[in-house]
Design an enzyme around this catalytic site. Structure first.
Site, PDB file in Angstrom:
ATOM      1  N   ASP A 129       0.890  -1.273   0.282  1.00 46.97           N
ATOM      2  CA  ASP A 129      -0.258   0.213  -0.015  1.00 46.97           C
ATOM      3  C   ASP A 129       0.920   1.286   0.034  1.00 46.97           C
ATOM      4  O   ASP A 129       2.044   1.092   1.135  1.00 46.97           O
ATOM      5  CB  ASP A 129      -1.089   0.244   1.151  1.00 46.97           C
TER       6      ASP A 129
ATOM      7  N   TYR B 240     -10.656  14.746  -4.222  1.00 44.04           N
ATOM      8  CA  TYR B 240      -8.984  14.640  -4.461  1.00 44.04           C
ATOM      9  C   TYR B 240      -8.590  15.101  -5.483  1.00 44.04           C
ATOM     10  O   TYR B 240      -7.645  15.628  -5.476  1.00 44.04           O
ATOM     11  CB  TYR B 240      -9.911  13.807  -5.747  1.00 44.04           C
TER      12      TYR B 240
ATOM     13  N   THR C  78      -9.424   4.739 -18.293  1.00 47.15           N
ATOM     14  CA  THR C  78      -9.107   3.550 -16.920  1.00 47.15           C
ATOM     15  C   THR C  78     -10.020   3.401 -16.288  1.00 47.15           C
ATOM     16  O   THR C  78     -10.897   3.740 -16.342  1.00 47.15           O
ATOM     17  CB  THR C  78      -7.530   4.373 -16.540  1.00 47.15           C
TER      18      THR C  78
HETATM   19  N1  LIG Z   1      -7.936   8.492 -15.222  1.00 50.71           N
HETATM   20  C1  LIG Z   1      -7.825   9.544 -15.458  1.00 50.71           C
HETATM   21  O1  LIG Z   1      -8.434  10.321 -16.060  1.00 50.71           O
HETATM   22  C2  LIG Z   1      -7.325  10.596 -14.525  1.00 50.71           C
HETATM   23  C3  LIG Z   1      -7.121  11.357 -15.007  1.00 50.71           C
HETATM   24  C4  LIG Z   1      -6.386  12.672 -13.900  1.00 50.71           C
HETATM   25  C5  LIG Z   1      -5.318  12.092 -13.447  1.00 50.71           C
HETATM   26  N2  LIG Z   1      -4.879  10.358 -12.817  1.00 50.71           N
HETATM   27  C6  LIG Z   1      -3.910  10.241 -12.073  1.00 50.71           C
HETATM   28  O2  LIG Z   1      -3.723   8.578 -12.803  1.00 50.71           O
HETATM   29  C7  LIG Z   1      -3.194   7.908 -11.620  1.00 50.71           C
HETATM   30  C8  LIG Z   1      -3.265   6.537 -12.273  1.00 50.71           C
HETATM   31  O3  LIG Z   1      -4.936   6.343 -12.097  1.00 50.71           O
HETATM   32  P1  LIG Z   1      -5.245   5.747 -13.337  1.00 50.71           P
HETATM   33  O4  LIG Z   1      -6.419   5.819 -14.404  1.00 50.71           O
HETATM   34  O5  LIG Z   1      -4.732   5.113 -13.416  1.00 50.71           O
HETATM   35  O6  LIG Z   1      -6.550   4.823 -12.044  1.00 50.71           O
HETATM   36  P2  LIG Z   1      -6.332   3.802 -11.436  1.00 50.71           P
HETATM   37  O7  LIG Z   1      -7.738   3.438 -11.096  1.00 50.71           O
HETATM   38  O8  LIG Z   1      -6.697   3.092 -13.526  1.00 50.71           O
HETATM   39  O9  LIG Z   1      -5.483   2.248 -11.079  1.00 50.71           O
HETATM   40  C9  LIG Z   1      -4.833   2.622 -10.643  1.00 50.71           C
HETATM   41  C10 LIG Z   1      -4.040   2.056  -9.926  1.00 50.71           C
HETATM   42  O10 LIG Z   1      -3.640   2.203  -7.953  1.00 50.71           O
HETATM   43  C11 LIG Z   1      -3.433   1.438  -7.226  1.00 50.71           C
HETATM   44  N3  LIG Z   1      -3.438   1.719  -5.782  1.00 50.71           N
HETATM   45  C12 LIG Z   1      -4.915   2.494  -5.896  1.00 50.71           C
HETATM   46  N4  LIG Z   1      -4.835   2.824  -4.158  1.00 50.71           N
HETATM   47  C13 LIG Z   1      -3.256   2.563  -4.137  1.00 50.71           C
HETATM   48  C14 LIG Z   1      -2.422   2.277  -3.115  1.00 50.71           C
HETATM   49  N5  LIG Z   1      -2.388   2.508  -2.099  1.00 50.71           N
HETATM   50  N6  LIG Z   1      -1.243   1.554  -2.294  1.00 50.71           N
HETATM   51  C15 LIG Z   1      -0.868   0.880  -3.973  1.00 50.71           C
HETATM   52  N7  LIG Z   1      -1.310   1.189  -5.132  1.00 50.71           N
HETATM   53  C16 LIG Z   1      -2.536   1.725  -4.893  1.00 50.71           C
HETATM   54  C17 LIG Z   1      -4.521   0.780  -8.253  1.00 50.71           C
HETATM   55  O11 LIG Z   1      -4.679  -0.287  -7.569  1.00 50.71           O
HETATM   56  C18 LIG Z   1      -4.206   0.448  -9.666  1.00 50.71           C
HETATM   57  O12 LIG Z   1      -3.023  -0.468  -9.700  1.00 50.71           O
HETATM   58  C19 LIG Z   1      -3.885   8.672 -10.206  1.00 50.71           C
HETATM   59  O13 LIG Z   1      -3.196   8.986  -9.833  1.00 50.71           O
HETATM   60  C20 LIG Z   1      -4.708   9.219 -10.928  1.00 50.71           C
HETATM   61  O14 LIG Z   1      -5.408  10.245  -9.784  1.00 50.71           O
HETATM   62  C21 LIG Z   1      -5.972   9.654 -13.918  1.00 50.71           C
END
Ligand SMILES: NC(=O)c1ccc[n+]([C@@H]2O[C@H](COP(=O)([O-])OP(=O)(O)OC[C@H]3O[C@@H](n4cnc5c(N)ncnc54)[C@H](O)[C@@H]3O)[C@@H](O)[C@H]2O)c1
Length: 258
Positions: free
Chosen positions: A67, A163, A198
Protein backbone atom coordinates in the site's frame (compact mmCIF):
# COMPACT_ATOMS: atom_id res chain seq x y z
CA UNK A 1 4.23 -6.84 -25.68
CA UNK A 2 7.62 -6.99 -27.39
CA UNK A 3 11.02 -5.61 -26.36
CA UNK A 4 11.58 -2.99 -29.05
CA UNK A 5 14.11 -0.39 -27.96
CA UNK A 6 16.73 0.16 -25.33
CA UNK A 7 16.03 3.76 -24.24
CA UNK A 8 15.97 2.54 -20.63
CA UNK A 9 18.57 -0.23 -20.89
CA UNK A 10 20.22 -0.75 -17.51
CA UNK A 11 17.71 1.50 -15.72
CA UNK A 12 15.91 0.32 -12.59
CA UNK A 13 12.40 1.66 -12.14
CA UNK A 14 9.59 1.38 -9.60
CA UNK A 15 6.02 2.19 -10.65
CA UNK A 16 3.25 2.46 -8.07
CA UNK A 17 -0.27 1.48 -9.10
CA UNK A 18 1.19 -0.87 -11.70
CA UNK A 19 -1.70 -3.34 -11.63
CA UNK A 20 -4.07 -1.22 -13.73
CA UNK A 21 -4.55 1.81 -15.95
CA UNK A 22 -1.77 4.33 -16.45
CA UNK A 23 0.65 2.61 -14.05
CA UNK A 24 0.30 -0.73 -15.78
CA UNK A 25 0.78 0.84 -19.23
CA UNK A 26 3.85 2.71 -17.96
CA UNK A 27 5.40 -0.42 -16.46
CA UNK A 28 4.91 -2.35 -19.71
CA UNK A 29 6.39 0.48 -21.79
CA UNK A 30 9.41 0.92 -19.47
CA UNK A 31 10.09 -2.81 -19.65
CA UNK A 32 9.62 -2.82 -23.42
CA UNK A 33 12.32 -0.18 -23.66
CA UNK A 34 14.82 -2.09 -21.52
CA UNK A 35 14.16 -1.10 -17.88
CA UNK A 36 13.89 -3.53 -14.99
CA UNK A 37 10.59 -2.63 -13.35
CA UNK A 38 9.34 -2.98 -9.77
CA UNK A 39 5.55 -3.22 -9.77
CA UNK A 40 3.80 -1.81 -6.70
CA UNK A 41 0.11 -2.30 -5.84
CA UNK A 42 -1.96 -4.07 -3.23
CA UNK A 43 -3.43 -6.96 -5.24
CA UNK A 44 -1.02 -9.80 -6.01
CA UNK A 45 -3.05 -11.40 -8.78
CA UNK A 46 -3.26 -8.28 -10.94
CA UNK A 47 0.43 -7.47 -10.39
CA UNK A 48 1.48 -11.01 -11.29
CA UNK A 49 -0.44 -10.64 -14.56
CA UNK A 50 1.54 -7.49 -15.42
CA UNK A 51 4.79 -9.19 -14.41
CA UNK A 52 3.97 -12.29 -16.49
CA UNK A 53 3.37 -10.13 -19.55
CA UNK A 54 6.74 -8.42 -19.09
CA UNK A 55 8.61 -11.69 -18.46
CA UNK A 56 6.95 -13.45 -21.39
CA UNK A 57 8.41 -10.76 -23.66
CA UNK A 58 11.89 -11.21 -22.16
CA UNK A 59 11.75 -8.27 -19.77
CA UNK A 60 12.46 -8.17 -16.03
CA UNK A 61 9.83 -7.39 -13.41
CA UNK A 62 9.57 -7.61 -9.64
CA UNK A 63 6.22 -7.90 -7.89
CA UNK A 64 6.13 -5.65 -4.81
CA UNK A 65 2.90 -5.94 -2.86
CA UNK A 66 2.47 -2.70 -0.93
CA UNK A 67 0.00 0.00 0.00
CA UNK A 68 1.78 3.16 -1.15
CA UNK A 69 0.22 5.12 1.71
CA UNK A 70 1.63 2.77 4.40
CA UNK A 71 5.18 3.91 5.14
CA UNK A 72 6.61 0.56 6.21
CA UNK A 73 5.13 -1.18 3.15
CA UNK A 74 6.26 1.29 0.48
CA UNK A 75 9.62 1.73 2.23
CA UNK A 76 10.21 -2.04 2.19
CA UNK A 77 9.09 -2.30 -1.44
CA UNK A 78 11.65 0.34 -2.50
CA UNK A 79 14.36 -1.36 -0.40
CA UNK A 80 13.57 -4.75 -1.94
CA UNK A 81 13.81 -3.45 -5.53
CA UNK A 82 17.01 -1.53 -4.76
CA UNK A 83 18.67 -4.50 -3.09
CA UNK A 84 17.64 -6.82 -5.96
CA UNK A 85 19.16 -4.52 -8.60
CA UNK A 86 21.84 -2.63 -6.63
CA UNK A 87 19.93 0.68 -6.71
CA UNK A 88 17.11 2.58 -8.38
CA UNK A 89 17.03 5.20 -11.16
CA UNK A 90 13.37 5.96 -11.90
CA UNK A 91 10.30 6.35 -9.66
CA UNK A 92 6.83 6.74 -11.15
CA UNK A 93 4.57 7.94 -8.33
CA UNK A 94 1.24 7.06 -9.88
CA UNK A 95 -1.04 5.17 -7.45
CA UNK A 96 -4.23 7.00 -6.67
CA UNK A 97 -7.97 6.68 -6.10
CA UNK A 98 -11.04 8.72 -6.90
CA UNK A 99 -14.18 8.21 -4.78
CA UNK A 100 -16.97 9.34 -7.08
CA UNK A 101 -20.26 9.72 -5.20
CA UNK A 102 -18.45 9.76 -1.83
CA UNK A 103 -16.22 12.78 -2.39
CA UNK A 104 -18.82 15.55 -2.16
CA UNK A 105 -19.53 19.26 -1.79
CA UNK A 106 -17.59 20.35 1.32
CA UNK A 107 -20.61 20.82 3.62
CA UNK A 108 -21.72 17.26 2.86
CA UNK A 109 -18.29 15.60 2.71
CA UNK A 110 -17.61 12.93 5.32
CA UNK A 111 -14.31 13.67 7.06
CA UNK A 112 -13.36 10.00 6.72
CA UNK A 113 -13.66 10.27 2.91
CA UNK A 114 -11.55 13.45 2.92
CA UNK A 115 -8.91 11.64 4.99
CA UNK A 116 -8.95 8.55 2.77
CA UNK A 117 -8.35 10.59 -0.39
CA UNK A 118 -5.66 12.77 1.17
CA UNK A 119 -3.93 9.75 2.72
CA UNK A 120 -3.99 7.63 -0.43
CA UNK A 121 -3.30 10.30 -3.03
CA UNK A 122 -1.15 12.87 -1.24
CA UNK A 123 0.52 11.02 1.64
CA UNK A 124 0.93 8.04 -0.70
CA UNK A 125 2.86 10.13 -3.23
CA UNK A 126 4.88 11.77 -0.43
CA UNK A 127 5.91 8.35 0.92
CA UNK A 128 6.65 7.00 -2.56
CA UNK A 129 8.87 10.00 -3.30
CA UNK A 130 10.46 9.92 0.16
CA UNK A 131 11.54 6.29 -0.01
CA UNK A 132 12.24 6.40 -3.74
CA UNK A 133 14.43 9.50 -3.39
CA UNK A 134 16.57 7.78 -0.73
CA UNK A 135 17.63 5.26 -3.33
CA UNK A 136 18.00 7.76 -6.18
CA UNK A 137 20.30 9.85 -3.98
CA UNK A 138 22.34 6.75 -3.15
CA UNK A 139 22.60 6.00 -6.88
CA UNK A 140 23.82 9.55 -7.58
CA UNK A 141 20.60 10.77 -9.23
CA UNK A 142 17.63 9.75 -11.32
CA UNK A 143 14.12 10.80 -12.24
CA UNK A 144 10.81 11.00 -10.40
CA UNK A 145 7.55 11.44 -12.29
CA UNK A 146 4.44 12.22 -10.23
CA UNK A 147 0.89 11.92 -11.51
CA UNK A 148 -1.28 15.00 -11.11
CA UNK A 149 -4.58 16.29 -12.44
CA UNK A 150 -5.95 19.47 -14.01
CA UNK A 151 -8.28 19.69 -11.01
CA UNK A 152 -5.27 20.75 -8.91
CA UNK A 153 -5.62 24.28 -10.35
CA UNK A 154 -9.02 24.34 -12.10
CA UNK A 155 -12.33 23.94 -10.29
CA UNK A 156 -13.40 21.38 -12.86
CA UNK A 157 -13.99 18.32 -10.68
CA UNK A 158 -17.22 19.59 -9.17
CA UNK A 159 -18.24 17.79 -5.98
CA UNK A 160 -14.73 16.34 -5.69
CA UNK A 161 -12.97 18.77 -3.36
CA UNK A 162 -10.94 16.09 -1.57
CA UNK A 163 -9.60 14.50 -4.77
CA UNK A 164 -8.82 18.00 -6.12
CA UNK A 165 -7.07 19.03 -2.89
CA UNK A 166 -5.00 15.83 -2.89
CA UNK A 167 -3.80 16.59 -6.43
CA UNK A 168 -3.17 20.24 -5.54
CA UNK A 169 -0.94 19.01 -2.73
CA UNK A 170 0.99 16.70 -5.04
CA UNK A 171 1.55 19.56 -7.51
CA UNK A 172 2.93 21.83 -4.77
CA UNK A 173 5.11 19.05 -3.36
CA UNK A 174 6.44 18.19 -6.82
CA UNK A 175 7.48 21.81 -7.50
CA UNK A 176 9.40 22.05 -4.22
CA UNK A 177 11.02 18.64 -4.66
CA UNK A 178 12.10 19.67 -8.17
CA UNK A 179 14.06 22.61 -6.74
CA UNK A 180 15.34 20.78 -3.66
CA UNK A 181 16.80 17.98 -5.78
CA UNK A 182 17.86 19.98 -8.86
CA UNK A 183 21.54 20.03 -7.91
CA UNK A 184 21.47 16.58 -6.40
CA UNK A 185 20.91 14.89 -9.75
CA UNK A 186 17.25 13.99 -9.36
CA UNK A 187 14.83 15.48 -11.87
CA UNK A 188 11.28 15.71 -10.52
CA UNK A 189 8.41 16.34 -12.95
CA UNK A 190 4.69 15.67 -13.34
CA UNK A 191 2.36 14.26 -15.95
CA UNK A 192 -1.19 15.62 -15.82
CA UNK A 193 -3.67 13.28 -17.47
CA UNK A 194 -7.03 14.59 -18.60
CA UNK A 195 -9.96 12.22 -19.04
CA UNK A 196 -8.35 8.83 -19.60
CA UNK A 197 -9.92 5.44 -20.36
CA UNK A 198 -8.75 3.43 -17.34
CA UNK A 199 -10.50 1.36 -14.65
CA UNK A 200 -10.75 4.61 -12.63
CA UNK A 201 -13.19 5.93 -15.24
CA UNK A 202 -14.91 2.61 -15.98
CA UNK A 203 -18.37 3.77 -14.82
CA UNK A 204 -18.25 6.77 -17.18
CA UNK A 205 -16.77 4.79 -20.08
CA UNK A 206 -19.64 2.28 -19.82
CA UNK A 207 -22.38 4.92 -19.73
CA UNK A 208 -23.00 6.14 -23.31
CA UNK A 209 -24.64 9.40 -22.21
CA UNK A 210 -21.94 10.26 -19.66
CA UNK A 211 -19.20 9.35 -22.11
CA UNK A 212 -20.70 11.59 -24.80
CA UNK A 213 -21.04 14.43 -22.27
CA UNK A 214 -17.40 14.20 -21.14
CA UNK A 215 -16.04 13.63 -24.64
CA UNK A 216 -17.80 16.83 -25.76
CA UNK A 217 -15.86 18.83 -23.13
CA UNK A 218 -12.59 17.76 -24.74
CA UNK A 219 -11.37 19.60 -27.87
CA UNK A 220 -10.03 16.36 -29.39
CA UNK A 221 -13.46 14.79 -28.78
CA UNK A 222 -12.51 11.58 -27.00
CA UNK A 223 -11.01 10.10 -23.85
CA UNK A 224 -7.25 9.55 -23.83
CA UNK A 225 -5.58 6.17 -23.42
CA UNK A 226 -3.30 4.93 -20.66
CA UNK A 227 -0.64 4.41 -23.30
CA UNK A 228 -0.81 8.08 -24.35
CA UNK A 229 -0.07 9.01 -20.73
CA UNK A 230 2.71 6.41 -20.52
CA UNK A 231 4.43 8.05 -23.52
CA UNK A 232 4.64 11.34 -21.63
CA UNK A 233 5.78 9.65 -18.41
CA UNK A 234 8.53 7.78 -20.26
CA UNK A 235 9.73 10.94 -21.95
CA UNK A 236 10.02 12.82 -18.63
CA UNK A 237 11.78 9.81 -17.07
CA UNK A 238 14.25 9.59 -19.97
CA UNK A 239 17.49 11.44 -20.60
CA UNK A 240 15.71 13.27 -23.43
CA UNK A 241 14.09 15.40 -20.70
CA UNK A 242 17.46 16.25 -19.11
CA UNK A 243 16.63 20.00 -18.87
CA UNK A 244 13.10 19.50 -17.47
CA UNK A 245 12.76 20.19 -13.75
CA UNK A 246 9.39 20.90 -12.10
CA UNK A 247 7.59 20.60 -15.44
CA UNK A 248 3.91 19.69 -15.76
CA UNK A 249 3.26 17.84 -19.01
CA UNK A 250 -0.48 17.96 -19.71
CA UNK A 251 -1.94 15.01 -21.64
CA UNK A 252 -5.60 16.00 -21.90
CA UNK A 253 -6.70 16.40 -25.53
CA UNK A 254 -6.82 20.17 -24.97
CA UNK A 255 -9.32 20.10 -22.09
CA UNK A 256 -7.45 22.57 -19.87
CA UNK A 257 -6.81 24.96 -22.77
CA UNK A 258 -10.47 25.92 -23.23
N1 LIG B 1 -7.82 8.21 -15.41
C1 LIG B 1 -7.90 9.54 -15.42
O1 LIG B 1 -8.75 10.11 -16.14
C2 LIG B 1 -6.98 10.36 -14.59
C3 LIG B 1 -7.07 11.76 -14.70
C4 LIG B 1 -6.21 12.55 -13.93
C5 LIG B 1 -5.31 11.97 -13.08
N2 LIG B 1 -5.25 10.60 -12.99
C6 LIG B 1 -4.27 10.06 -12.04
O2 LIG B 1 -3.46 9.09 -12.68
C7 LIG B 1 -3.09 8.07 -11.74
C8 LIG B 1 -3.46 6.71 -12.29
O3 LIG B 1 -4.86 6.69 -12.53
P1 LIG B 1 -5.58 5.51 -13.32
O4 LIG B 1 -6.66 6.14 -14.09
O5 LIG B 1 -4.59 4.65 -13.98
O6 LIG B 1 -6.25 4.75 -12.07
P2 LIG B 1 -6.72 3.23 -11.93
O7 LIG B 1 -7.76 3.21 -10.87
O8 LIG B 1 -7.07 2.69 -13.26
O9 LIG B 1 -5.40 2.52 -11.39
C9 LIG B 1 -4.87 2.96 -10.16
C10 LIG B 1 -3.77 2.03 -9.69
O10 LIG B 1 -3.33 2.48 -8.40
C11 LIG B 1 -3.39 1.38 -7.49
N3 LIG B 1 -3.59 1.89 -6.14
C12 LIG B 1 -4.60 2.63 -5.65
N4 LIG B 1 -4.42 2.88 -4.35
C13 LIG B 1 -3.25 2.29 -4.00
C14 LIG B 1 -2.52 2.19 -2.80
N5 LIG B 1 -2.94 2.76 -1.67
N6 LIG B 1 -1.35 1.51 -2.82
C15 LIG B 1 -0.90 0.92 -3.95
N7 LIG B 1 -1.55 0.98 -5.11
C16 LIG B 1 -2.72 1.65 -5.14
C17 LIG B 1 -4.53 0.53 -8.02
O11 LIG B 1 -4.48 -0.79 -7.50
C18 LIG B 1 -4.24 0.59 -9.51
O12 LIG B 1 -3.16 -0.27 -9.82
C19 LIG B 1 -3.79 8.41 -10.43
O13 LIG B 1 -2.91 9.13 -9.60
C20 LIG B 1 -4.93 9.32 -10.88
O14 LIG B 1 -5.36 10.18 -9.88
C21 LIG B 1 -6.07 9.79 -13.71
Amino acid sequence: MKIVKERFAGRRAVVTGASAGIGRATALRLAAEGARVGLVARRREALEATADEIRAAGGEALVLIADSSAESEIGSAMDKAASEWGGLDIIVSNAGIELLGQDDRVDRLETAIWEKLITTNLTGQFLTCKHGARHLLAAGGGAIVCLGSNCAYLGMATNEPAYSASKGGVLAMMKVMAIDYARLGIRVNMVIPGFIDTPMNAPVMKDTKELAYWSNQIPIGRAGTADECASAILWLASDEASYCIGTTLIVDGGQASI
